[in-house]
Design a protein around this motif. Structure first.
Motif, PDB file in Angstrom:
ATOM      1  N   HIS B 202       0.944  -1.095  -0.041  1.00 58.51           N
ATOM      2  CA  HIS B 202      -0.136   0.067  -0.050  1.00 58.51           C
ATOM      3  C   HIS B 202       0.962   1.182   0.082  1.00 58.51           C
ATOM      4  N   ARG B 205       2.317   2.056  -3.376  1.00 59.37           N
ATOM      5  CA  ARG B 205       1.200   2.582  -4.092  1.00 59.37           C
ATOM      6  C   ARG B 205       1.109   4.125  -3.828  1.00 59.37           C
ATOM      7  N   SER B 206       0.885   4.402  -2.557  1.00 55.54           N
ATOM      8  CA  SER B 206       0.604   5.624  -2.188  1.00 55.54           C
ATOM      9  C   SER B 206       1.940   6.683  -2.638  1.00 55.54           C
TER      10      SER B 206
END
Lengths: 363, 363
Positions: B202, B205-206
DNA sequence: CTGTTAGCGCCTTCAA
DNA sequence: TTGAAGGCGCTAACAG
């Protein structure tokens, strides 16, 4: 008779060995035996126990185990500085080997700070480690006193006090360093400098001595002005390189006591526009993973972290488990040639250098 | 009645709290109180106790303390890989902050390996850590299940399950990344690539999203072909760079999801004779210590390890000590400009760029 | 081979 | 404010 002491962590159902025993309809002793794989447990019961363990998600309390058994199953590792990439790689190896031997590890770094060192010692003592590997490449007197007095087996690198319970890992610096010097000499270098680690460390001195010796073997006269003292950090490498740059008669190659120092040298060379290896050859020491991607990839003398770890743990186990501990264990080093070393400047042309060592023309 | 159980470690005089109590002529309870600095101890007695402690060189057995008190005083730190320099720096910070708060730390790395992850969890459980900071930049489901179920406070970075006892450290990637993109845009770059971390994380992706967003803010259209997926290792950076080199229309600048990736890019660029920043600008992320000495020194987006550590421990303590735990904590990022970024090729001259990599040798 | 039980070294309640 | 004593969870004699 329980006085219903309510411990802060105890909430509702308590998940101890008793719960498992109850569920498996055996005694806690049998549970303990099963967990510890005592061979004399009835397979039937064992199966019931394992089933219960896993249904309840039981995890033994290691501290209680240590208390009861009088064994912590922990080996200490003291390093100097976790931010030097050499050490994480060492830790990795140490942990892998320890795990494979059924031990856990407790790592603590001194940061070259006596206060932290105190803390290290205290931690090792409080946690009742069964042995400690001192990989600071120094002797660390206070550590010796506190731990050796309490009969904690110790293992040092290169040198350490002569005492029972203390082993040494003798690193054969000479082998790798000689290869390095010969490599440079073969390329035509005669003016070779050395940036050492902090000279108060025995191990750093050993490396420097291996260098001087190797130089002599190649028939090259060592020059004191090219023997600089660094501190095994990038910054130290930069400072040493500055000294080299300041001198009128510069070496054409520099060997470093570790790769961080070499990194500093590479950096400083880049800063002043010196090309490596065209203008200056650089050799590192340790051969950390990153050496491969330095710019240029660093020729370095490899000291295997795994070998070190293996030796350390073998030594410690021999003491702890009482299986013929030896005073010394050997670890070798070897040259890994990459691209930070090349012919000395002028070797390829007819450029007359100064009256000093005429670079052998090659190729 | 003692059955004279001879524990393996017990040799001769046993050095426990009893010995201290005897020497100081007080009860063990008073010794315990003194050590734990309970205010109600008579200063006179306390002095005697301390004197005895240090004459005997008494060191409390931490495991016994933990057992008795039901508190281990240990906070866990789970990282992905100790050989990535970012993590040792984080560990350092974490340890410093923890120590200052009266906690010890237990570090364990997953090495991206489910088996190791299991081990991590087990260790944390066995050692009865009071909370764990998961700094793998992933969510690590099994960890959540095992630990959260047992009410161990957890703190994740960027994202984590919505549960009581779990806090998040929200890193403001956008701030630093925007600065980076603006910096590149100001230099004249319009063709900017991004090498992400593993997209199943995650956090990775951020960062990628922050990049796309920032690009849009600068009025630059993102190009899918310049969004490469790396894996936060040097090797991944090298591979991604190879892809970039293979494409006909190359970006003039590359932003990386971490500094190790950038190191790989720098290396590959060097390999093919591409000059940084003349031919290609590179921006890293994390700003590890080493960024400063890379060749060239790396422009990077700084994410403070100390801030992360501080936030993590604050969160954990809030849970453990029950002092108003929050769901989220903020950490900022910011650009640090060094020398790996410059004008895009052609900006200073009228030179028409050819299709292939022109290995213009530096200097 | 299994169960009972006494510690391991410390903390902590409770009574004094 | 101090001391006595019962756990904490587990291991390891010892008896069965």
């Amino acid at each position: 008779m329980s006085r219903a002491v309510q411990h802060p962590k105890k909430r509702g159902k308590l998940l101890g060995i008793h719960a498992v025993a109850a569920k498996a309809r055996v005694s806690i002793a049998t549970v303990s035996r099963t967990i510890n794989r005592v061979p004399t447990v009835n397979p039937q019961m064992a199966k019931r126990v394992w089933a219960a363990i896993d249904e309840l998600g039981y995890v033994p309390n290691i501290q209680a185990r240590a208390l009861g058994s009088g064994r912590s199953g922990v080996l200490g590792l003291v390093i100097s500085e976790i931010t030097n990439p050499f050490f994480p790689e060492l830790i990795q190896g140490f942990e892998d080997v320890a795990l494979a031997s059924g031990y856990e590890i407790l790592v603590s770094s001194t940061n070259y700070d006596p206060k932290r060192m105190e803390l290290c010692i205290r931690r090792m003592l409080e946690r009742k480690v069964e042995g400690v590997a001192v990989m600071t490449f120094g002797i660390e007197q206070p550590l010796v006193e506190e731990l050796a007095e309490r009969d904690v087996p110790l293992v040092f690198v290169d040198a350490g006090p002569e005492r029972p319970g203390i082993s040494l890992i003798k690193v054969n610096y000479h082998h790798g360093v000689r290869q390095g010097v010969q490599h440079l000499a073969a390329l035509g270098h005669r003016k070779i400098g050395f940036i050492s680690g902090p000279m108060h460390l025995h191990s750093a001195r050993s490396r420097a001595e291996a260098f001087s010796l190797s130089l002599a073997e190649c028939g090259i006269k060592p020059r004191a002005k090219w023997m600089l003292e660094g501190d095994h950090t990038m910054e130290g490498g930069i400072r040493a390189m500055e000294q080299i740059l300041d001198s009128a008669d510069r070496p054409t190659a520099v060997m470093c006591s570790n790769d961080m120092t070499a990194l500093g040298v590479l950096h400083k060379a880049y800063r002043v526009g010196l090309r490596v290896p065209d203008d200056l050859s650089v050799v590192g020491f340790d051969d950390i993973h990153m050496a491969e991607v330095m710019i240029p990839p660093l020729t370095s003398i490899r000291m295997s972290r795994l070998d070190l770890a293996q030796a350390a743990i073998t030594a410690l186990r021999a003491h702890v488990e009482g299986t013929g501990p030896q005073r010394e264990y050997q670890v070798d080093t070897r040259l890994v040639v990459r691209e930070s070393t090349g012919y000395p400047p002028g070797a390829m042309t007819d450029l007359v250098k100064n009256g000093k060592a005429e670079p052998a023309r090659r190729r």
